[in-house]
Design a protein around this motif. Structure first.
Motif, PDB file in Angstrom:
ATOM      1  N   THR A 151       9.853 -17.635 -30.999  1.00  0.00           N
ATOM      2  CA  THR A 151       9.859 -18.523 -32.166  1.00  0.00           C
ATOM      3  C   THR A 151      11.285 -18.764 -32.650  1.00  0.00           C
ATOM      4  N   ASN A 152      12.071 -17.703 -32.727  1.00  0.00           N
ATOM      5  CA  ASN A 152      13.467 -17.825 -33.183  1.00  0.00           C
ATOM      6  C   ASN A 152      14.271 -18.735 -32.265  1.00  0.00           C
ATOM      7  N   ILE A 153      14.041 -18.617 -30.970  1.00  0.00           N
ATOM      8  CA  ILE A 153      14.754 -19.468 -30.008  1.00  0.00           C
ATOM      9  C   ILE A 153      14.363 -20.929 -30.207  1.00  0.00           C
ATOM     10  N   ARG A 154      13.067 -21.179 -30.404  1.00  0.00           N
ATOM     11  CA  ARG A 154      12.613 -22.563 -30.598  1.00  0.00           C
ATOM     12  C   ARG A 154      13.172 -23.164 -31.884  1.00  0.00           C
ATOM     13  N   VAL A 155      13.173 -22.393 -32.984  1.00  0.00           N
ATOM     14  CA  VAL A 155      13.657 -22.907 -34.274  1.00  0.00           C
ATOM     15  C   VAL A 155      15.151 -23.227 -34.201  1.00  0.00           C
ATOM     16  N   ALA A 156      15.936 -22.323 -33.640  1.00  0.00           N
ATOM     17  CA  ALA A 156      17.387 -22.530 -33.563  1.00  0.00           C
ATOM     18  C   ALA A 156      17.732 -23.710 -32.660  1.00  0.00           C
ATOM     19  N   THR A 157      17.036 -23.808 -31.526  1.00  0.00           N
ATOM     20  CA  THR A 157      17.303 -24.907 -30.588  1.00  0.00           C
ATOM     21  C   THR A 157      16.986 -26.260 -31.222  1.00  0.00           C
ATOM     22  N   ALA A 158      15.883 -26.334 -31.935  1.00  0.00           N
ATOM     23  CA  ALA A 158      15.476 -27.595 -32.566  1.00  0.00           C
ATOM     24  C   ALA A 158      16.496 -28.063 -33.596  1.00  0.00           C
ATOM     25  N   SER A 159      17.158 -27.108 -34.269  1.00  0.00           N
ATOM     26  CA  SER A 159      18.133 -27.502 -35.296  1.00  0.00           C
ATOM     27  C   SER A 159      19.406 -28.099 -34.694  1.00  0.00           C
ATOM     28  N   ILE A 160      19.640 -27.835 -33.406  1.00  0.00           N
ATOM     29  CA  ILE A 160      20.826 -28.380 -32.725  1.00  0.00           C
ATOM     30  C   ILE A 160      20.510 -29.706 -32.053  1.00  0.00           C
ATOM     31  N   ASN A 161      19.269 -29.892 -31.647  1.00  0.00           N
ATOM     32  CA  ASN A 161      18.880 -31.092 -30.915  1.00  0.00           C
ATOM     33  C   ASN A 161      19.220 -32.366 -31.687  1.00  0.00           C
ATOM     34  N   SER A 177      34.425 -31.171 -35.022  1.00  0.00           N
ATOM     35  CA  SER A 177      34.153 -29.818 -34.563  1.00  0.00           C
ATOM     36  C   SER A 177      32.712 -29.428 -34.873  1.00  0.00           C
ATOM     37  N   PHE A 178      32.221 -28.473 -34.123  1.00  0.00           N
ATOM     38  CA  PHE A 178      30.843 -27.980 -34.248  1.00  0.00           C
ATOM     39  C   PHE A 178      30.887 -26.499 -34.560  1.00  0.00           C
ATOM     40  N   SER A 179      30.109 -26.085 -35.544  1.00  0.00           N
ATOM     41  CA  SER A 179      29.942 -24.677 -35.867  1.00  0.00           C
ATOM     42  C   SER A 179      28.472 -24.326 -35.707  1.00  0.00           C
ATOM     43  N   PHE A 180      28.188 -23.374 -34.839  1.00  0.00           N
ATOM     44  CA  PHE A 180      26.802 -22.972 -34.605  1.00  0.00           C
ATOM     45  C   PHE A 180      26.148 -22.512 -35.905  1.00  0.00           C
ATOM     46  N   ASN A 181      26.847 -21.683 -36.666  1.00  0.00           N
ATOM     47  CA  ASN A 181      26.271 -21.157 -37.902  1.00  0.00           C
ATOM     48  C   ASN A 181      26.025 -22.253 -38.934  1.00  0.00           C
ATOM     49  N   GLU A 182      26.933 -23.217 -39.026  1.00  0.00           N
ATOM     50  CA  GLU A 182      26.748 -24.303 -39.991  1.00  0.00           C
ATOM     51  C   GLU A 182      25.564 -25.184 -39.609  1.00  0.00           C
ATOM     52  N   VAL A 183      25.432 -25.462 -38.334  1.00  0.00           N
ATOM     53  CA  VAL A 183      24.362 -26.351 -37.876  1.00  0.00           C
ATOM     54  C   VAL A 183      23.012 -25.645 -37.903  1.00  0.00           C
ATOM     55  N   LEU A 240      24.173 -33.901 -28.180  1.00  0.00           N
ATOM     56  CA  LEU A 240      23.583 -32.639 -27.727  1.00  0.00           C
ATOM     57  C   LEU A 240      22.057 -32.752 -27.737  1.00  0.00           C
ATOM     58  N   GLU A 241      21.469 -32.479 -26.593  1.00  0.00           N
ATOM     59  CA  GLU A 241      20.015 -32.415 -26.499  1.00  0.00           C
ATOM     60  C   GLU A 241      19.617 -30.969 -26.245  1.00  0.00           C
ATOM     61  N   GLY A 242      18.770 -30.430 -27.110  1.00  0.00           N
ATOM     62  CA  GLY A 242      18.292 -29.067 -26.933  1.00  0.00           C
ATOM     63  C   GLY A 242      16.781 -29.006 -27.107  1.00  0.00           C
ATOM     64  N   TYR A 243      16.095 -28.325 -26.210  1.00  0.00           N
ATOM     65  CA  TYR A 243      14.645 -28.205 -26.334  1.00  0.00           C
ATOM     66  C   TYR A 243      14.166 -26.981 -25.544  1.00  0.00           C
ATOM     67  N   THR A 244      12.952 -26.553 -25.821  1.00  0.00           N
ATOM     68  CA  THR A 244      12.334 -25.451 -25.081  1.00  0.00           C
ATOM     69  C   THR A 244      11.059 -25.952 -24.424  1.00  0.00           C
ATOM     70  N   LYS A 245      10.792 -25.411 -23.243  1.00  0.00           N
ATOM     71  CA  LYS A 245       9.582 -25.792 -22.517  1.00  0.00           C
ATOM     72  C   LYS A 245       9.214 -24.653 -21.572  1.00  0.00           C
ATOM     73  N   TYR A 274      16.673 -25.284 -22.857  1.00  0.00           N
ATOM     74  CA  TYR A 274      17.534 -26.241 -22.149  1.00  0.00           C
ATOM     75  C   TYR A 274      18.556 -26.847 -23.116  1.00  0.00           C
ATOM     76  N   PHE A 275      19.759 -27.043 -22.615  1.00  0.00           N
ATOM     77  CA  PHE A 275      20.756 -27.843 -23.336  1.00  0.00           C
ATOM     78  C   PHE A 275      21.372 -28.842 -22.366  1.00  0.00           C
ATOM     79  N   ASN A 276      21.322 -30.113 -22.762  1.00  0.00           N
ATOM     80  CA  ASN A 276      21.973 -31.188 -22.016  1.00  0.00           C
ATOM     81  C   ASN A 276      23.021 -31.825 -22.911  1.00  0.00           C
ATOM     82  N   ILE A 277      24.173 -32.130 -22.340  1.00  0.00           N
ATOM     83  CA  ILE A 277      25.258 -32.768 -23.098  1.00  0.00           C
ATOM     84  C   ILE A 277      25.512 -34.138 -22.492  1.00  0.00           C
ATOM     85  N   TYR A 278      25.515 -35.148 -23.352  1.00  0.00           N
ATOM     86  CA  TYR A 278      25.698 -36.527 -22.905  1.00  0.00           C
ATOM     87  C   TYR A 278      26.966 -37.116 -23.508  1.00  0.00           C
ATOM     88  N   SER A 279      27.605 -37.992 -22.732  1.00  0.00           N
ATOM     89  CA  SER A 279      28.762 -38.746 -23.229  1.00  0.00           C
ATOM     90  C   SER A 279      28.943 -39.973 -22.338  1.00  0.00           C
TER      91      SER A 279
END
Length: 460
Positions: free
Chosen positions: A247-257, A266-272, A359-364, A369-374
């Motif tokens: 559950t913790n992994i899913r919640v944290a990942t969704a907040s970054i997606n 700049s990106f801060s993991f804790n801030e996001v 940043l694309e982040g999701y769980t399945k 998974y994390f994908n980075i696009y540019s």
């Protein structure tokens, strides 16, 4: 005898002449004084000659007459005047009557009427017969409050924050919304312009173009449309995790997606991700505390930060803050983990590219998974990550005799952990051709010495 009589007769005649002259003098003086007096009296309740108000001659006018003339020419006319303000496609106006605009008509007439009246009679007579031109001006006053309220009303209508463009990914293609420019009224400048334009002149209306600033959005659709290619990806498995940790992994990942970093941001993991609390959906799960595995809110999100970190490494994205765990993690290789702790340890990185990062982040199926696009220009270079463990430090085990435990029985108090020194490299390729190799990090996992209790109690 006859001569004496003649002398007496001459004296009498001379005296009569003097008396006559004196009488005539008195008559002349009396007439003159009367003339002066009555002349002055004629102007006692009227304005002296050549006295003007706002350029108009009020000679001989009574107070009532003067007031009527001024009201006809100024008082009523000024109330019809307006202040017109154009702001973008809107028009605003306010009349001078709403400002309670007025001239000091009565006060000024009183001043004009009193002019010269306190002088002596001769001075007054001179002012009437040989006047020196004297001019008075009306004072103009108004109430500023309605103007301030009008400016506030315009400000409310005009002030609009710019709207950034947004980007979303459906799994197949990106959708970009258009950005919208904002506007902001320069209220202080408008107030100054209005106040400097308002006066007592009876002329046409006052017309003002409101000063308005255009506010550009921070994120434009044109910039987001540059995002068109995946430049990096990474995933890790958490199938062995408890439901709480999952559950913790899913919640944290969704907040970054869906997070977007514009060039220079700049990106801060804790801030996001935010503080790990029950209210935000986090649960108690295993975390490393003081070199030991314990239980705490948000346990498991270090796997999220480590997975994201490896995607960053593969995308050549500049990491500005990263700390590895006390001992190696099971879900990524040595030197490839990134621990986080709210208010203490963070994972940070910066977009040093000329293009936005998505940043694309999701769980399945219990994989994160994390994908980075540019932009596709960045895809001309590819990167692989390699590690080199160049030192291994074996821990020691301290044994503590326990007379309460049976002889031959042992109990692990603190599990030992081998220490390592490991270097991480990034291998750079351009159009499939190897270019160079660069050192990313040199990590040291401290060995954790173990503690084991052993029984010494003899069997009876």
């Amino acid at each position: 005898m006859s001569r004496q009589r003649n002398n007496k007769s001459d004296k009498k005649a001379s005296k009569k002449v003097r008396n006559l002259i004196f009488s005539i003098f008195l008559l002349v003086v009396s007439v003159g004084v009367s003339y002066i007096y009555f002349t002055e009296q004629k102007f006692n309740n009227v304005i002296y000659p050549q006295v003007k108000i706002e350029g108009m001659d009020f000679s001989g006018k009574t107070k009532e007459e003067a007031i009527k003339i001024l009201r006809d020419n100024f008082g009523d006319a000024i109330l019809q005047k307006k202040v017109n303000i154009k702001a973008l496609d809107r028009n605003y106006s306010i009349s001078f009557s709403e400002l309670n605009a007025k001239f000091s008509i009565i006060e000024t007439v009183d001043e004009a009427l009193a002019y010269g009246k306190t002088s002596n009679i001769i001075s007054k007579f001179k002012l009437i017969k040989s006047p020196n031109p004297k001019e008075f001006n009306l004072k103009f006053t108004y109430n500023q409050k309605p103007l301030e309220n009008l400016v506030k009303s315009i400000e409310k209508d005009i002030n609009k924050k710019p709207q950034d463009a947004t980007i979303s990914f459906t799994g197949e293609k990106f959708q970009v919304s258009e950005d919208v420019e904002g506007s902001e009224l320069d209220s202080d400048k408008l107030k100054k312009e209005i106040l400097s334009s308002i006066n007592g002149k009876i002329s046409s209306d006052i017309n003002i173009q409101a000063p308005i600033k255009t506010l550009k959005p921070k994120v434009t659709a044109a910039s987001l449309k540059q995002v068109n290619t995946r430049i990096a990806s990474y995933s890790t498995d958490f199938s062995s995790s408890s439901e709480a940790r999952s559950t913790n992994i899913r919640v944290a990942t969704a907040s970054i997606n869906g997070k977007v970093l514009m060039p220079g941001e700049s990106f801060s993991f804790n801030e996001v991700v935010g503080e790990r609390t029950k209210e935000r959906g986090y649960k108690e799960a295993g975390v490393i505390i003081n070199q030991q595995l314990d239980s705490g809110l948000g346990g498991g999100i270090c796997q999220v930060s480590s997975t994201l970190y490896n995607a960053l490494l593969s995308g050549n994205i500049k990491t500005t803050e990263r700390i590895h765990h006390t001992f190696p993690s099971s879900y990524v290789g040595m030197g490839l983990d990134a621990t986080v702790d709210w208010g203490n340890i963070d994972l940070k990185f910066k977009n040093t590219f000329d293009y936005p990062i998505y940043l694309e982040g999701y769980t399945k199926n219990k994989v994160v998974y994390f994908n980075i696009y540019s932009n596709s220009e960045l895809a001309k270079r590819t990167y692989t990550i390699s590690t080199e463990v160049y030192d291994k430090i074996e821990p020691t085990i301290k044994y503590i005799d326990d007379p309460t435990m049976p002889e031959g029985k042992t109990e692990v108090v603190k599990k030992p952990s081998t220490g390592y020194r490991v270097k991480v490299y990034r291998n750079i390729f351009e159009n499939g051709r190897f270019i160079s190799k660069e050192l990313i990090s040199n990590d040291y996992y401290v060995p954790i010495n173990g503690i084991t209790k052993r029984g010494t109690k003899k069997s009876s």
